[in-house]
Design a protein around this motif. Structure first.
Motif, PDB file in Angstrom:
ATOM      1  N   ASP A  86      28.665  51.446 -67.551  1.00  0.00           N
ATOM      2  CA  ASP A  86      27.741  51.999 -68.527  1.00  0.00           C
ATOM      3  C   ASP A  86      26.307  51.602 -68.201  1.00  0.00           C
ATOM      4  N   SER A  87      26.096  50.346 -67.843  1.00  0.00           N
ATOM      5  CA  SER A  87      24.740  49.921 -67.547  1.00  0.00           C
ATOM      6  C   SER A  87      24.221  50.612 -66.294  1.00  0.00           C
ATOM      7  N   PHE A  88      25.111  50.862 -65.324  1.00  0.00           N
ATOM      8  CA  PHE A  88      24.700  51.596 -64.128  1.00  0.00           C
ATOM      9  C   PHE A  88      24.285  53.014 -64.492  1.00  0.00           C
ATOM     10  N   GLU A  89      25.076  53.647 -65.368  1.00  0.00           N
ATOM     11  CA  GLU A  89      24.713  54.998 -65.820  1.00  0.00           C
ATOM     12  C   GLU A  89      23.398  54.975 -66.586  1.00  0.00           C
ATOM     13  N   ASN A  90      23.197  53.951 -67.422  1.00  0.00           N
ATOM     14  CA  ASN A  90      21.938  53.835 -68.159  1.00  0.00           C
ATOM     15  C   ASN A  90      20.761  53.679 -67.209  1.00  0.00           C
ATOM     16  N   LEU A  91      20.928  52.873 -66.165  1.00  0.00           N
ATOM     17  CA  LEU A  91      19.855  52.709 -65.187  1.00  0.00           C
ATOM     18  C   LEU A  91      19.539  54.024 -64.491  1.00  0.00           C
ATOM     19  N   GLN A  92      20.588  54.772 -64.150  1.00  0.00           N
ATOM     20  CA  GLN A  92      20.364  56.065 -63.507  1.00  0.00           C
ATOM     21  C   GLN A  92      19.615  57.012 -64.447  1.00  0.00           C
ATOM     22  N   LEU A  93      20.003  57.014 -65.718  1.00  0.00           N
ATOM     23  CA  LEU A  93      19.335  57.885 -66.688  1.00  0.00           C
ATOM     24  C   LEU A  93      17.872  57.476 -66.893  1.00  0.00           C
ATOM     25  N   LYS A  94      17.619  56.174 -66.949  1.00  0.00           N
ATOM     26  CA  LYS A  94      16.235  55.712 -67.099  1.00  0.00           C
ATOM     27  C   LYS A  94      15.396  56.100 -65.890  1.00  0.00           C
ATOM     28  N   LYS A  95      15.974  55.970 -64.706  1.00  0.00           N
ATOM     29  CA  LYS A  95      15.262  56.348 -63.484  1.00  0.00           C
ATOM     30  C   LYS A  95      14.946  57.838 -63.497  1.00  0.00           C
ATOM     31  N   ARG A  96      15.924  58.653 -63.890  1.00  0.00           N
ATOM     32  CA  ARG A  96      15.714  60.111 -63.964  1.00  0.00           C
ATOM     33  C   ARG A  96      14.642  60.440 -64.999  1.00  0.00           C
ATOM     34  N   GLN A 106       6.643  63.862 -63.247  1.00  0.00           N
ATOM     35  CA  GLN A 106       6.468  65.286 -62.928  1.00  0.00           C
ATOM     36  C   GLN A 106       5.703  66.005 -64.032  1.00  0.00           C
ATOM     37  N   LEU A 107       5.966  65.636 -65.282  1.00  0.00           N
ATOM     38  CA  LEU A 107       5.242  66.236 -66.406  1.00  0.00           C
ATOM     39  C   LEU A 107       3.762  65.884 -66.351  1.00  0.00           C
ATOM     40  N   ARG A 108       3.420  64.601 -66.064  1.00  0.00           N
ATOM     41  CA  ARG A 108       2.014  64.215 -65.947  1.00  0.00           C
ATOM     42  C   ARG A 108       1.320  64.994 -64.834  1.00  0.00           C
ATOM     43  N   ASP A 109       1.996  65.146 -63.688  1.00  0.00           N
ATOM     44  CA  ASP A 109       1.416  65.911 -62.577  1.00  0.00           C
ATOM     45  C   ASP A 109       1.149  67.358 -62.981  1.00  0.00           C
ATOM     46  N   ALA A 110       2.115  67.969 -63.689  1.00  0.00           N
ATOM     47  CA  ALA A 110       1.948  69.364 -64.112  1.00  0.00           C
ATOM     48  C   ALA A 110       0.790  69.504 -65.098  1.00  0.00           C
ATOM     49  N   GLU A 111       0.652  68.542 -66.007  1.00  0.00           N
ATOM     50  CA  GLU A 111      -0.459  68.590 -66.956  1.00  0.00           C
ATOM     51  C   GLU A 111      -1.799  68.441 -66.239  1.00  0.00           C
ATOM     52  N   MET A 112      -1.858  67.540 -65.243  1.00  0.00           N
ATOM     53  CA  MET A 112      -3.102  67.366 -64.485  1.00  0.00           C
ATOM     54  C   MET A 112      -3.442  68.638 -63.700  1.00  0.00           C
ATOM     55  N   LYS A 113      -2.433  69.315 -63.140  1.00  0.00           N
ATOM     56  CA  LYS A 113      -2.686  70.572 -62.425  1.00  0.00           C
ATOM     57  C   LYS A 113      -3.238  71.633 -63.375  1.00  0.00           C
ATOM     58  N   ALA A 114      -2.669  71.697 -64.571  1.00  0.00           N
ATOM     59  CA  ALA A 114      -3.131  72.694 -65.546  1.00  0.00           C
ATOM     60  C   ALA A 114      -4.591  72.449 -65.911  1.00  0.00           C
ATOM     61  N   VAL A 115      -4.949  71.192 -66.105  1.00  0.00           N
ATOM     62  CA  VAL A 115      -6.347  70.864 -66.434  1.00  0.00           C
ATOM     63  C   VAL A 115      -7.249  71.210 -65.251  1.00  0.00           C
ATOM     64  N   ALA A 116      -6.797  70.906 -64.025  1.00  0.00           N
ATOM     65  CA  ALA A 116      -7.608  71.193 -62.834  1.00  0.00           C
ATOM     66  C   ALA A 116      -7.831  72.695 -62.677  1.00  0.00           C
TER      67      ALA A 116
END
Length: 146
Positions: free
Chosen positions: A92-102, A109-119
């Motif tokens: 379970d903790s391994f799955e939690n770590l994978q989910l946190k990493k994802r 990726q969301l921050r990058d997309a927002e910065m592109k939109a502003v640019a």
């Protein structure tokens, strides 16, 4: 048990038993609660049976769901249960770590997309001021009729 083992004289390889001998071997394995390896060694002299007895059971129509192995720990079932919960919590903790990493990857990726939109928006504003043209589509405009 002595009579049954006398019926099959000498040690043979697994392929050379007749169907009646195979029935006899399987019946002995089921009745005396011996392991498959013990029975196999008794009749063939070989250490490992490589699933041959199970194949015989399937071919001859025996129930393969029967327990053919002695339990290793009769009294220590609580210990085994605790080990399983530890393994489950590690999983379970391994799955939690994978989910946190994802989750972190998606947030970056969301921050990058927002910065592109502003640019892009800033680039369009600069182009409209420099070239005195309107690039953005105006709201409530009707499409051209052809």
């Amino acid at each position: 048990m002595e009579e049954k083992s006398k019926a099959i004289s000498g040690l043979k390889r697994g392929n050379y038993f007749t169907d009646s001998e195979r029935h006899q071997i399987i019946q002995e394995m089921i009745s005396c609660k011996c392991t498959k390896q013990e029975i196999w060694k008794k009749y063939t002299g070989e250490e490992e049976e490589h699933g041959q007895l199970l194949r015989w059971m399937r071919k001859l129509g025996y129930n393969t769901k029967l327990p053919t192995r002695r339990p290793n720990f009769v009294e220590n079932n609580g210990v085994m249960a605790r080990k399983n919960t530890v393994v489950a919590s590690i999983g379970d903790s391994f799955e939690n770590l994978q989910l946190k990493k994802r989750n972190l990857e998606l947030e970056s990726q969301l921050r990058d997309a927002e910065m592109k939109a502003v640019a892009f928006s800033t680039m369009i504003d600069i182009a409209e001021k420099e070239f005195n043209i309107s690039i953005r589509k105006k709201v409530n405009t009707k499409p051209l009729k052809k």
